[in-house]
Design an enzyme around this catalytic site. Structure first.
Site, short mmCIF file in Angstrom:
data_model
loop_
_atom_site.label_atom_id
_atom_site.label_comp_id
_atom_site.label_asym_id
_atom_site.label_seq_id
_atom_site.Cartn_x
_atom_site.Cartn_y
_atom_site.Cartn_z
N HIS A 108 6.81 -88.01 59.20
CA HIS A 108 7.84 -88.95 59.66
C HIS A 108 7.27 -90.35 59.43
CE1 HIS A 108 8.28 -85.45 62.41
NE2 HIS A 108 9.56 -85.74 62.46
N ASP A 111 4.74 -91.43 61.93
CA ASP A 111 3.47 -90.69 61.98
C ASP A 111 2.41 -91.47 61.21
OD1 ASP A 111 4.98 -88.64 63.07
OD2 ASP A 111 5.13 -87.54 61.16
N ASP A 346 4.81 -76.59 60.78
CA ASP A 346 5.29 -77.44 61.86
C ASP A 346 4.81 -76.81 63.16
OD1 ASP A 346 6.53 -79.27 63.40
OD2 ASP A 346 8.55 -78.96 62.62
C1 XUL Z 1 11.24 -80.68 66.00
C2 XUL Z 1 10.94 -80.48 64.56
C3 XUL Z 1 10.68 -81.71 63.78
C4 XUL Z 1 11.23 -81.67 62.38
C5 XUL Z 1 11.09 -82.97 61.64
O1 XUL Z 1 11.48 -79.52 66.70
O2 XUL Z 1 10.89 -79.38 64.10
O3 XUL Z 1 9.30 -81.93 63.75
O4 XUL Z 1 10.64 -80.66 61.63
O5 XUL Z 1 11.66 -84.03 62.29
CO CO Z 2 10.48 -78.68 62.18
#
Ligand code: XUL
Ligand code: CO
Length: 443
Positions: A108, A111, A346
């Site tokens: 992001h 970040d 993630d």
């Molecule tokens: C939140 C999530 C985020 C997205 C990107 O649950 O998954 O980190 O992947 O904004």
């Molecule tokens: Co995500």
């Protein structure tokens, strides 16, 4: 393998490049299944899986939760100068990504560098970091899988970003998305993600749902048109999630987003980024979400993690369940792979995982789980009767009256007459336990 790069200071001291050592290895800092050069179903594991490190969880998340402050104290956060701190974090990030040997990363905007409240100053900060990351990418060979804008953390987004009832807030979301697109394009990012963190509502008592959804669609079109005008050829992904942080989010699940994409004419440019723990929050399996996307031709990318069977929220743990991931890989392989995306972890280490090595163990475990599952799924498709059993289950539609039905040649009265003539159908087993055992046999 990307090239190992260590900045002025080495942050993960005592840990070198993580190598593949085979399933017999007892080295916890080695891959046992992820041999990036191994060819499976005509492609290397590296090219199938396209692993990415998530900048936010690995280099920003500090272990804090709603009940307590940070437990992880990162040495790259020491400087009081915003840019010096961001550069140090980038050094640490690229040292880690090159040591773990992944080809990609994702971020992001915020970040990479802390944002303040001035639009132009934020743009300048991001551009400074983009120049720095460009050098890092070139030196290491690591690439950007996708970029995104965090338009959910700042207090101004408490009522949403593109779906905010206040146009001034929506404009700020637009500014952030524009800069994040510029950054993604400048870094050769292959895709761009929209996760609608607060694009939803807390109560319908104060919400015009239709109007908010129209605004969201407009924002997606504006972003797409802008990026295309700047030469971006990659794919845009929408990432479904049913709730959290808001009570109800408009991008609820794959089927909901698919309907939204159809309704607002987004199918030419947008696909789905599916996340395991988001699927389970929506009351689905991850496999269900993958199949919905694959059947509609919008399977784009995955956010790999797992939830907790006893908890009802997004715990974002690293994946380690071979049965679940093997079933997911069956769907991805049969769909012909991911549509331009990859496997972004993630996922975050636990609040009490406070050793530097923990971040390595987490990614090694996730990568090995996916590699092993992919190998098992390919074996199931190549050598077992899995495909045959499923095909045979529908064989009555391959010829005769069943085929005529599929071709639209029968009326409801025809069905009635066929039923009368053929009498009660024979009992046919769905063989669920047989198939479940088959998965275990190949793991
Ligand atoms: C939140 C999530 C985020 C997205 C990107 O649950 O998954 O980190 O992947 O904004
Ligand atoms: Co995500």
């Amino acid at each position: 393998m990307s090239k190992l790069i260590i900045g002025e200071k080495e942050y993960f001291k005592g840990i070198g490049q993580i190598n593949y050592e085979g399933s017999e290895s007892d080295n916890p800092l080695a891959y046992r299944w992820y041999d990036e050069n191994r060819v499976v179903a005509g492609k290397t594991l590296k090219d199938h899986l396209r692993f990415a490190v998530a900048y936010w969880h690995s280099f920003n998340a500090n272990g804090s939760d709603p009940f307590g402050g940070p437990t992880l104290f990162f040495p790259w956060n020491e400087s009081t100068d915003v840019i010096t701190r961001a550069r140090a974090k980038a050094d640490a990030a690229f040292e880690f990504i090159s040591k773990i040997g992944f080809p990609f990363y994702c971020f992001h905007d915020i970040d990479l560098v802390d944002y303040g409240d001035q639009v132009a100053e934020n743009e300048k900060r991001l551009a400074t970091l983009v120049d720095y990351l460009k050098e890092k990418q070139q030196a290491s060979g690591i690439k950007l899988l996708w970029g995104t804008a965090n338009v959910f953390s700042h207090p101004r987004y408490m009522n949403g970003a593109a779906t905010n009832p206040d146009f001034q807030v929506l404009a700020h979301a637009g500014a952030q998305i524009k800069a994040a697109l510029d950054a993604t394009i400048a870094l050769g990012g292959e895709n761009y993600v929209f996760w609608g963190g607060r694009e939803g509502y807390s109560t319908l008592l104060n919400t015009l749902m239709k109007r908010e959804q129209e605004h969201l669609a407009k924002m997606l079109h504006l972003a797409k048109d802008y990026a295309r005008s700047q030469g971006f050829n990659g794919t845009f992904f929408i990432e479904p999630k049913p709730c959290e942080p808001t009570k109800h989010q408009y991008d609820y699940d794959a089927a909901t987003v698919l309907g939204f994409m159809r309704h607002y004419d987004l199918l030419d440019d947008f696909k789905l980024n599916l996340e395991v723990n988001h699927a389970t929050l929506a009351g689905h399996t991850f496999q269900h979400e993958l199949q919905v996307a694959a059947d509609a031709g919008v399977l784009g990318s995955i956010d790999a993690n797992r939830g907790d069977y006893q908890n009802g929220w997004d715990t974002d743990q690293f994946p380690n369940n071979l049965n679940d991931v093997t079933e997911a890989m069956l769907i991805i392989l049969e769909a012909g792979g991911l549509g331009g995306g990859g496997t972004n972890f993630d996922a975050k280490i636990r609040r009490n995982s406070t050793d530097q090595a923990d971040l390595f163990y987490a990614h090694i475990g996730g990568a090995d789980t996916f590699a092993r599952a992919l190998i098992a799924a390919d074996n199931i498709l190549q050598s077992s009767d899995y495909k045959k059993i499923r095909a045979n289950r529908y064989a009555s539609y391959d010829q005769g009256k069943g085929k005529e039905f599929e071709e639209g040649k029968l009326t409801l009265t025809d069905l009635r007459n066929i039923a009368e003539a053929s009498g009660e159908p024979a009992t046919i087993s769905g063989k669920q336990e047989y198939l479940e055992n088959l998965i275990n046999r190949y793991i």
